[in-house]
Structure formats: structure tokens, C-alpha cells
Scaffold this motif. Sequence first.
Motif, PDB file in Angstrom:
ATOM      1  N   LEU A 467       5.326 -62.610  12.029  1.00 58.03           N
ATOM      2  CA  LEU A 467       4.627 -63.030  13.240  1.00 58.03           C
ATOM      3  C   LEU A 467       5.469 -62.797  14.483  1.00 58.03           C
ATOM      4  CD1 LEU A 467       2.928 -66.299  11.959  1.00 58.03           C
ATOM      5  CD2 LEU A 467       1.903 -64.058  12.302  1.00 58.03           C
ATOM      6  N   TYR A 468       6.717 -63.223  14.454  1.00 61.93           N
ATOM      7  CA  TYR A 468       7.558 -63.032  15.635  1.00 61.93           C
ATOM      8  C   TYR A 468       7.995 -61.580  15.812  1.00 61.93           C
ATOM      9  CZ  TYR A 468       7.937 -68.023  16.571  1.00 61.93           C
ATOM     10  OH  TYR A 468       7.658 -69.320  16.901  1.00 61.93           O
ATOM     11  N   GLY A 469       7.932 -60.803  14.756  1.00 60.55           N
ATOM     12  CA  GLY A 469       8.307 -59.400  14.871  1.00 60.55           C
ATOM     13  C   GLY A 469       7.152 -58.490  15.224  1.00 60.55           C
ATOM     14  N   ASN A 470       5.949 -59.052  15.315  1.00 62.29           N
ATOM     15  CA  ASN A 470       4.766 -58.252  15.632  1.00 62.29           C
ATOM     16  C   ASN A 470       4.487 -58.326  17.122  1.00 62.29           C
ATOM     17  OD1 ASN A 470       1.674 -57.716  15.848  1.00 62.29           O
ATOM     18  ND2 ASN A 470       2.220 -57.052  13.800  1.00 62.29           N
ATOM     19  N   SER A 471       4.124 -57.189  17.713  1.00 65.54           N
ATOM     20  CA  SER A 471       3.873 -57.119  19.158  1.00 65.54           C
ATOM     21  C   SER A 471       2.397 -57.263  19.511  1.00 65.54           C
ATOM     22  CB  SER A 471       4.402 -55.796  19.718  1.00 65.54           C
ATOM     23  OG  SER A 471       3.757 -54.701  19.079  1.00 65.54           O
ATOM     24  N   SER A 472       1.566 -57.613  18.539  1.00 59.49           N
ATOM     25  CA  SER A 472       0.140 -57.727  18.803  1.00 59.49           C
ATOM     26  C   SER A 472      -0.147 -58.892  19.748  1.00 59.49           C
ATOM     27  CB  SER A 472      -0.619 -57.944  17.492  1.00 59.49           C
ATOM     28  OG  SER A 472      -1.984 -58.180  17.733  1.00 59.49           O
ATOM     29  N   HIS A 548       3.591 -72.232  19.562  1.00 58.35           N
ATOM     30  CA  HIS A 548       3.534 -70.893  20.152  1.00 58.35           C
ATOM     31  C   HIS A 548       2.200 -70.202  19.868  1.00 58.35           C
ATOM     32  CE1 HIS A 548       8.229 -70.474  20.317  1.00 58.35           C
ATOM     33  NE2 HIS A 548       7.743 -71.358  21.173  1.00 58.35           N
ATOM     34  N   LEU A 549       1.648 -70.416  18.691  1.00 58.38           N
ATOM     35  CA  LEU A 549       0.346 -69.823  18.392  1.00 58.38           C
ATOM     36  C   LEU A 549      -0.748 -70.408  19.279  1.00 58.38           C
ATOM     37  CD1 LEU A 549       0.383 -69.632  14.480  1.00 58.38           C
ATOM     38  CD2 LEU A 549       0.448 -67.727  16.084  1.00 58.38           C
ATOM     39  N   GLU A 550      -0.689 -71.709  19.497  1.00 59.25           N
ATOM     40  CA  GLU A 550      -1.677 -72.324  20.392  1.00 59.25           C
ATOM     41  C   GLU A 550      -1.528 -71.787  21.810  1.00 59.25           C
ATOM     42  OE1 GLU A 550      -3.289 -76.778  21.619  1.00 59.25           O
ATOM     43  OE2 GLU A 550      -1.250 -76.510  20.862  1.00 59.25           O
ATOM     44  N   GLY A 551      -0.271 -71.665  22.259  1.00 56.92           N
ATOM     45  CA  GLY A 551      -0.037 -71.106  23.589  1.00 56.92           C
ATOM     46  C   GLY A 551      -0.488 -69.654  23.690  1.00 56.92           C
ATOM     47  N   GLY A 552      -0.272 -68.877  22.619  1.00 58.52           N
ATOM     48  CA  GLY A 552      -0.723 -67.497  22.634  1.00 58.52           C
ATOM     49  C   GLY A 552      -2.223 -67.379  22.742  1.00 58.52           C
ATOM     50  N   GLU A 553      -2.945 -68.243  22.048  1.00 58.40           N
ATOM     51  CA  GLU A 553      -4.407 -68.224  22.142  1.00 58.40           C
ATOM     52  C   GLU A 553      -4.874 -68.589  23.544  1.00 58.40           C
ATOM     53  OE1 GLU A 553      -5.654 -70.854  19.113  1.00 58.40           O
ATOM     54  OE2 GLU A 553      -5.282 -69.456  17.468  1.00 58.40           O
ATOM     55  N   ILE A 554      -4.187 -69.543  24.194  1.00 57.15           N
ATOM     56  CA  ILE A 554      -4.566 -69.939  25.554  1.00 57.15           C
ATOM     57  C   ILE A 554      -4.337 -68.792  26.527  1.00 57.15           C
ATOM     58  CG2 ILE A 554      -3.982 -71.477  27.469  1.00 57.15           C
ATOM     59  CD1 ILE A 554      -3.421 -73.660  25.408  1.00 57.15           C
ATOM     60  N   LEU A 555      -3.180 -68.164  26.450  1.00 57.83           N
ATOM     61  CA  LEU A 555      -2.899 -67.048  27.349  1.00 57.83           C
ATOM     62  C   LEU A 555      -3.863 -65.896  27.119  1.00 57.83           C
ATOM     63  CD1 LEU A 555       1.019 -66.946  27.303  1.00 57.83           C
ATOM     64  CD2 LEU A 555      -0.470 -67.968  29.019  1.00 57.83           C
ATOM     65  N   SER A 556      -4.190 -65.629  25.864  1.00 61.09           N
ATOM     66  CA  SER A 556      -5.135 -64.558  25.572  1.00 61.09           C
ATOM     67  C   SER A 556      -6.519 -64.876  26.109  1.00 61.09           C
ATOM     68  CB  SER A 556      -5.199 -64.337  24.051  1.00 61.09           C
ATOM     69  OG  SER A 556      -6.142 -63.351  23.724  1.00 61.09           O
ATOM     70  N   ARG A 557      -6.875 -66.157  26.101  1.00 62.61           N
ATOM     71  CA  ARG A 557      -8.189 -66.559  26.608  1.00 62.61           C
ATOM     72  C   ARG A 557      -8.348 -66.200  28.076  1.00 62.61           C
ATOM     73  NH1 ARG A 557      -8.273 -72.462  26.114  1.00 62.61           N
ATOM     74  NH2 ARG A 557      -8.296 -71.958  23.889  1.00 62.61           N
ATOM     75  N   TRP A 558      -7.238 -66.231  28.836  1.00 68.21           N
ATOM     76  CA  TRP A 558      -7.305 -65.953  30.280  1.00 68.21           C
ATOM     77  C   TRP A 558      -6.749 -64.568  30.616  1.00 68.21           C
ATOM     78  CZ3 TRP A 558     -10.507 -69.154  32.207  1.00 68.21           C
ATOM     79  CH2 TRP A 558     -10.603 -70.449  31.696  1.00 68.21           C
ATOM     80  N   SER A 559      -6.746 -63.682  29.609  1.00 66.17           N
ATOM     81  CA  SER A 559      -6.408 -62.260  29.811  1.00 66.17           C
ATOM     82  C   SER A 559      -4.985 -62.043  30.303  1.00 66.17           C
ATOM     83  CB  SER A 559      -7.394 -61.610  30.793  1.00 66.17           C
ATOM     84  OG  SER A 559      -8.700 -61.704  30.311  1.00 66.17           O
ATOM     85  N   PRO A 563       3.033 -61.402  23.506  1.00 68.82           N
ATOM     86  CA  PRO A 563       3.417 -61.458  22.092  1.00 68.82           C
ATOM     87  C   PRO A 563       4.249 -62.698  21.807  1.00 68.82           C
ATOM     88  CG  PRO A 563       4.728 -59.834  23.266  1.00 68.82           C
ATOM     89  CD  PRO A 563       3.690 -60.303  24.235  1.00 68.82           C
ATOM     90  N   LEU A 564       4.323 -63.050  20.532  1.00 60.40           N
ATOM     91  CA  LEU A 564       5.039 -64.276  20.177  1.00 60.40           C
ATOM     92  C   LEU A 564       6.520 -64.208  20.540  1.00 60.40           C
ATOM     93  CD1 LEU A 564       3.496 -65.341  16.748  1.00 60.40           C
ATOM     94  CD2 LEU A 564       3.263 -66.465  18.956  1.00 60.40           C
ATOM     95  N   GLN A 565       7.083 -63.006  20.554  1.00 60.17           N
ATOM     96  CA  GLN A 565       8.490 -62.898  20.935  1.00 60.17           C
ATOM     97  C   GLN A 565       8.721 -63.368  22.367  1.00 60.17           C
ATOM     98  OE1 GLN A 565      10.775 -59.379  20.262  1.00 60.17           O
ATOM     99  NE2 GLN A 565      10.185 -59.195  18.100  1.00 60.17           N
ATOM    100  N   TRP A 566       7.700 -63.244  23.212  1.00 60.05           N
ATOM    101  CA  TRP A 566       7.852 -63.702  24.607  1.00 60.05           C
ATOM    102  C   TRP A 566       8.106 -65.206  24.653  1.00 60.05           C
ATOM    103  CZ3 TRP A 566       5.206 -67.296  27.488  1.00 60.05           C
ATOM    104  CH2 TRP A 566       5.501 -67.342  28.855  1.00 60.05           C
ATOM    105  N   PHE A 567       7.478 -65.965  23.765  1.00 56.69           N
ATOM    106  CA  PHE A 567       7.682 -67.407  23.742  1.00 56.69           C
ATOM    107  C   PHE A 567       9.122 -67.750  23.370  1.00 56.69           C
ATOM    108  CE2 PHE A 567       3.168 -66.806  23.236  1.00 56.69           C
ATOM    109  CZ  PHE A 567       2.611 -67.797  24.016  1.00 56.69           C
ATOM    110  N   LEU A 568       9.718 -66.930  22.517  1.00 51.06           N
ATOM    111  CA  LEU A 568      11.121 -67.152  22.172  1.00 51.06           C
ATOM    112  C   LEU A 568      12.036 -66.799  23.348  1.00 51.06           C
ATOM    113  CD1 LEU A 568      11.172 -65.694  18.552  1.00 51.06           C
ATOM    114  CD2 LEU A 568      11.101 -68.097  19.190  1.00 51.06           C
ATOM    115  N   ARG A 569      11.749 -65.680  23.989  1.00 45.63           N
ATOM    116  CA  ARG A 569      12.595 -65.241  25.096  1.00 45.63           C
ATOM    117  C   ARG A 569      12.504 -66.177  26.296  1.00 45.63           C
ATOM    118  NH1 ARG A 569      10.242 -60.112  23.809  1.00 45.63           N
ATOM    119  NH2 ARG A 569       8.970 -60.276  25.707  1.00 45.63           N
ATOM    120  N   SER A 570      11.315 -66.719  26.547  1.00 45.07           N
ATOM    121  CA  SER A 570      11.124 -67.569  27.734  1.00 45.07           C
ATOM    122  C   SER A 570      11.353 -69.041  27.447  1.00 45.07           C
ATOM    123  CB  SER A 570       9.701 -67.383  28.263  1.00 45.07           C
ATOM    124  OG  SER A 570       8.744 -67.817  27.306  1.00 45.07           O
ATOM    125  N   ASN A 571      11.802 -69.353  26.240  1.00 47.91           N
ATOM    126  CA  ASN A 571      11.961 -70.748  25.863  1.00 47.91           C
ATOM    127  C   ASN A 571      12.922 -71.487  26.784  1.00 47.91           C
ATOM    128  OD1 ASN A 571      11.566 -72.976  23.869  1.00 47.91           O
ATOM    129  ND2 ASN A 571      13.765 -72.683  23.566  1.00 47.91           N
TER     130      ASN A 571
END
Length: 970
Positions: A467-472, A548-559, A563-571
Motif C-alpha cells: 500500500l505505501y509502495g503504490n503510487s495509485s 491514512h486510508l480515510e484521509g486518502g479517500e477524503i482528498l480523492s473526494r475533492w479531486s 498517494p499514501l507515501q505523501w501521508f508519510l512524508r508530510s507527517n
Amino acid sequence: MTKPDAGTPAERWTALADQDITKDLIHELLDDISDDLWVAAACADRVVDDTDIQRVLLNTGLARTEGVLERVKGILSRVSHADDPEDEQREDALVTYLREEPTDARLCAIRRTLLRRQDRLQDYLDMCAEEPQEDEPQVEEELDDWEDDPWAEQEAESSTSGPSNSKPATSISFLPLSTFLLEPLNQSARLLALHCRFVALRILYEWNAENLWPQRFHVLDAIPEHVQPSDYRHLLPSFSLSDEAETMPEMKKRRPTVDVTEEPTVRKAVHATGIPNIFPECGLDAAPAFIQLTTGELAQWFRKRVDKIMTSTGMVDMALYTVQHGASQGIAGLDELGEDLSMFSRLVYDAPRADDWADEDDWTFEQWQTMQPPEVVAAFLKHSTSDTLARDISHLVMPYLYVLESRAERAGHPDPSIRTRLLYDYVLAAPLEKAAVLFEASKPTLPAHQRLVSNDQDIVRLALACLYGNSSIDQWSTMSRIFECMPAWDITRDTGGEDEADTTIASLGAFVKPTTSHATSSPAELFVFFKPLPVIALSRALDVLDVHLEGGEILSRWSVAAPLQWFLRSNSDAEEQRAWANRMARRAGGSNPISGVDDWEWLLQDMLKLAGKGDNGIRGAFGLLPRNEVKQIYLSGVLSSGEFYDNANSGNYTFGEMKLAYDCLSVPPISDRIQKQRDFIEATSRLSSYNIMSRPGIPITPIEIRLTKDRLSLVARVLATNEDAYRHPEVITELVRKLGLADDAVSEVKTLAMLADSAMQAEDFARATENAERMVRTVLDLPLPTQHAEAREARDVAWAACFTLGRQPEFPDIGKKTMLLGRSLELCPPDRLYDVLSAWRKLEAEDIDAREERLATRRSGAVANVQEARTVPHMLDPVASLRTRLQDFHMPSPPLLNTPDAAALASRTFKSVTANFPFSVSSRGRSQSSVGGDREDSRSRAGTDVGEVREQASRAFQRGIGWLIGADDE
């Protein structure tokens, strides 16, 4: 055919053809001949295909050699020594005798040949007895003609299934008796192998092993590669573990004792005499050498046979059976080859195949032997789908991995982790959708023997790495499926453990931070990072992953998906979180646009959720930002949404920036000003739907529409570029209204004029007339031109448009044209009355001519009432109105000799009026006329000159309106 009673018996036998020989003729002709050598030679000289006749020939010939047999025995017995039966004295004595009696030497050679043929005849009879009776040639031809014979397959099966109740065969079609008796034995064996006559070949081996066994591999090589090896397994070599040598067959003989003439001493003596044997010894082979192969040499032969089968046919099952039989016969060194063939057969026959079969999917065993284990795993699962992947791994990949593990143990280098290592490598490299299937097949709730991955900690490590290694940024539902497969550990956490886990997450954030040489971390690299983590750290990492998955879904909802790696980098990076929050507030609604005020409130709630902490105390994506700052960022985004219109690439207000601009106007209460802006956005969207181009091939943008000063020109471009737009006048007038011209009567008149002109260009004169009448009604409702300049401009547009439409030569309705010219007379300025009146008079003359022509064709022949014909009832009102107007002013009298053509005057008038039209007249239809004059050229208007103008002016004076053009110039 020679007559039976012609000549001596010898002559008759010599003249007798082989096919004419019968058993009776043999006895009739040969029994009366006393010369034994001649008879024996005659019998040896004849080789026929009929087994009964051939037996009689052999018996007859052998009977004539009995005498020499006794003589040779007597000589050998006289010089025989008990201690050395094959001493040189016996051989010398026999050589001396045979040289003195060359006839007996020849008889010995002939007898040996006849005996050999007798043995071979029995071999042939035994083979034929085991073969089924072959069909007659004519029957075969009939069956060949019937290609769809439903019984053909059954008959073929019965013909190869061994002996039946039918009469035994007396010959073999491809190997007649004469050929079998004369050719070398190994050649006949190869021919039988080529034709897959394995029963006959077994019989031949049984009685001639001494001659054939040394040639066994040549015979085996003649067997076609596509034949099922089980059919000839009795011919395949085997190995004796007790003797540690290749197994040799039993050497059986047809005759229990060896004939004297076949003993080595006699054979050598006959050969020593130098008398050649004119008859071949029935294909008797030279004494072969018996060489038993080692197990390694036998294994090498089996490998060559497999290569030959795979190269020529590609039939993996045939090659596999061959190897399995060799291994079952004690031949070592075939285990690995058998494993490879077994696994390769699964790839060829069991692995999923693509619907569009390509050359790259056509595997060869040679490729297989060069493939590395990861390549084999990928090949097994290349065409697996989400529905079949788990089953394919269980039935194809896992057996292969067990084979690799077993092979490593046999080689003395055990590798217990090879199975999990290769499986994990595939999971880490697989797309998320397939990875989700693997995790679902490894749920902790499943029985251990059914799970692909049975280690719970490894499941978590693999999931975190994938999951964290995927850029989707759009597979959140698939990521959630993977998360739902994770184990739920009941771990009592203390503060120290949580701190250690948080430190691990912080370290992971630093690990995935991009550098110039390392842009992103792959799943395989992340798996190495997670591998040493203990259970408590893995459990905490799952809690973080949930947030992080919940946050990813929220960000995707608003276009503004990340990627999950961003949550690690911006932690631990507040600036990065702030930048993403601004991006979310300003760009929300791109691919999933905001549809109203409620969505704007939803956006605020989501931004505040990302700024808070979850139940487990883990910060969200904006966790380093204060709530007040998040609210400020949100309000700044809402206020800056007004820029959406200017930055929009498309005018369509159902998506993108234009929708945002439209929705922003729904947030505050509706006012007149806001409503006008909403109308303008709707008008912009409508204009964009007409595909107006700002430049060739480049659609007009919203900002270009906003900056257009004369917005009525946009409507003109719509009518000029869309041929059917004039058919929808209400849509066009509504567009004009929403462009901000709702209270502009001049714009309304100009719009109607443009609609009339577009309809006229399309020769739709009915709609053109309707728009002209509507335009006139609008003008008549305006104040007097002397009071408002705008009213004057509207009237100028109206009279010119009516004048243009009324003079169209393609317009067939003279009544409506007359009405339009009357309206033009009513609305035109005084200095243009003469121009319009001239056109009206010309149209009146055309009408009179048309009436007179119709009256002339009537059979009644009555004289038409000229007064009634000249009366135009529907023009009474405009003419009465004209007369009323003419009393209010004096029209200056133009000098007739210097007056220009009426069309030229009208042209100047129209050009002066329509110079302000925001559209250009297109060239659609056949009509090319305008108020600038009729398009008739000099050829059609040769009679129109200054003289015609004078005549028209003279007639005008005579008709009582001379006062109109002859008044003084006061």
C-alpha cells in the motif's frame, strides 16, 4: 505364361513365373529332377509372398540338402576330438573335402540360407497371427471416399487393439514376405517401428534378440514421436539395480539345436574354399557387439528422446510419460527432467490462456529450461484474472515452489524460505487488484491449510509494503479491501510502545522522502524496512494506515488525491500540509464537482476532520495545522472561487471551473446582480455549445466572451456558423437576454433582423417573414424617433431589413413581399422614400403582369377588370399611412437627368444603416441579393439606364404624385 507340358521339368521350372508357382507344380516339376544342387538352388532362387508356397519351397530345398548334411557329419566324426571339437584338423579335413567336392560346399551354403529363411518365415507367420485381418484394397478405397464415415474411428480402434475373432492376417501390407526374407533384420524392425506395429515388433525381438538388441536404439528412434509411449514401453530400455547394468533380454532360438551347416567350423570351411554363395543368407547380420549402457548413458538417451519429442511435436504429455517410464525402470538422473516436464505441462495445459492467443504465449520446453523461478511464477499467472488468481497460485505456483524446495534439498543446499520468498516477491510486484485477491485468500479467519500466506505478521508487512509502495490515487476501495484482511491483535499498548511505534513511522517518513537519486520507494524496498518490526509496531502501523486510508479517500473526494507515501512524508511537515490544504480549498470539485451549498459545508467538515485526531490519537493529514488556520484556508478558497470563470478552459457550466463559478453564486442570497452573473454563465455555456471559434480550430474561451464589447456580435457569429440556429428564435432571444441585453430594444430589433436575414439566406422565407413582422411590431411600440435616438436606430434597422427581404427575387410570395415593402415605406426616413417606392412599383408591375398572364389563359376570355387588377387590398393600410405621412413634409425633387439608379440609392441607404449590424451576410443558399441592389448583372438589366429612370419619373408625375418629387426646396 509357359505351357505346363512344354520342355523338360527344369526348363518348365525356369520359365515359370513366381506368381504362377503352386504347391502341386513344385512337386510335379522338382521331384523328377535328380540333381540335388539344381533343385536346392532352384528353391533358394524363388522367394514368393505366399507363405504356404514359400514353406513348400523351403522344405523341398532342405530335403535335397539332407545328403550333404550326412556327408559333412561323417567327415567331422572321423576327425573329431573330444577335447577340442573345433580344432584345426576338423576344419582342414572339411576344407579339403569341400574343395574336392565343390557341389557339397554350395549345398552347405544353400542349406544355411534355407534354414535362416525357414526361421524368418515362422517369425513372419507369428507376426501375421497377432495382426488383425487387413481390409481388401477396394474396401479401403470406398471408405476413403466417405470422409464422414461415423464408423471409421471405431474401426481404426479395433484394427489396433490386437487380435480379434477375425481370421489372422497372412501378410503385412507394407512388409511383404519376400521383402522380409531378403532384407536385413534391423531394417525390417525399423519399418515395423515406423508403422507402429509394436506387437509384431515384440515378436521379432522375442526370437531375434541376439541380432536386434544391439540395434535397439536405432529401432526406437524410428518410432514416431507423437505415439503414446505406453504402446511401446516393452521396447524401452531399463536398468537393473542388482546388476548395476542395463537389463538384457532373453535370447530365444527357433530351433533347439544348431544345424551342422551353421556351426562355425563348417561356415569357415565353406568360406575357405573360395566358392561364393550366390544366394543372400536371408539378411543374416554380422555378429553384433553386446554393450550394456550405464544408468547415466541411458538417462542421456531419454533426454535426447524427450528433446526430439518436444522439438518435433511439442506434446508434453508424451515426453513426460517417456521420462516417467524411464524413472520407473530404475534409471537415475531423470527426476529433475520429469519435474520440469510436469511443471511445464501445467503451464501449457492448465494455466489460463488469453482469448487473443499471441506468439509470446506459445511456450517451448527450451524456453522453460532457461527461465528463472520468478519468470516461471509470472508465466503461470500471466493471464490469471481476479476470479482465478487464488486458485492458480494454489494449483500451479505452490506445487512448483515445493518442487524447487525439494530440488534444493536433493542438491545438498536446502532453502526452506524459497517458497515464501518467491510468493512474496510476486505479491509485492503485483497490481493492487491482484494483490487484494492474494490477501483475501490469506485472511486469518481461513483455515491454515487454505491460506496462501499463513504467517499473520508477514501478511501485515506485505500489506504495508504494497500500500505505501503504490503510487495509485484512485484505488481506495481496493486498498480498503486489503486493510480489511489484516489480523486484529489484542495488544495492550503502553506509552513506551506507542512512542517506539511513532518513532518508527517518523523513520519511515524519512525513508520514503524523495531524493535526486531515489524518487520513490518500491514495495520490495518497504518490505525490507517492515521486516524487522515487532508485533506491537506492526499493530500501530495498521492504526496509522487506517487513518491514512480515510484521509486518502477524503482528498480523492475533492479531486486533490495524494498517494499514501505523501501521508508519510508530510507527517512532520506543516508546510506540506498547509500547501495541500490550500490546494484542497481552491481546487475542490475538479473531477467530482461541488453541486451546491451543502457540498461546500461538507468540504469544510472534511478539512476539519483531516486537521483533527482519531480515536486512537493519530493525527490526520492536516494534523499539524490549527483548526482556525484550516478555516481561514477554507474561506480563502471560497472567496477566490470567483476567478474560476476567467481561468476556465471550457464554457460548459456542468463541470470544472465553470461549475465552481456557477456554484459559488449559489452560496450568498440571490440578488439582481448575482442573477445577472448566473445568467451570463448560462449564456457562456450556451455559446460554447455552438462551437464558436476564436481562431481557426481554437474554441472561444470564457474570458474572451467576457471581454467582447459588442456581445451582439457573438449572436451574429452563432447565426453565421450554425445553419439551423435561426429555426429557434426563442433560444436566440433568450441568449441575448442572458448576455445582459434584456432591456435593450435596439438589440432585440437587431437580433430579429439577424434571424430574418439568416432565414432568408437559407431561403426559409416563411420564418424570415415571421421575424420581420415581429421586428416591425417591436419598432412600432417604441417612442417616436424624434424623441429617442435609439428608436431611430431601431427603425433604420427595421426598414432596411424589410426592404431587403421584400426585394428578394427567390421569394415567390408577391403578396408578402409587397407587404414588407409597404412596411419599409412606413418606417424609412423621408430621403429614402423614392428608393423604396421604386422597388414597390416594380413589384406591383410584376404582380400585374402575372395576373394578366393568368387571365389570358382562362377559357372564358372575359376582359379583366383593370381597375380591380391594379388594386392591392392588403397594401391599403400601408399606402393610407404613407399618404398621411406625406402630408406632413415636402420631399425635395431630385433632378431626373442626374438621379442615380434606384438600386444604387437603396444600396447606399442600406450600407449606411447596416454598417452597425454586428454580423456579416453569409453566402448560404442561392440568394445573393441585398439592399445594395438586385444581383442581376448587366446582361439581365441591359434595359435599365437613365432613360428608364426618366420614364419611371414621368409615369410617377402622370399618376398624381408629382407633387411628392416636384415640390419646391423650401
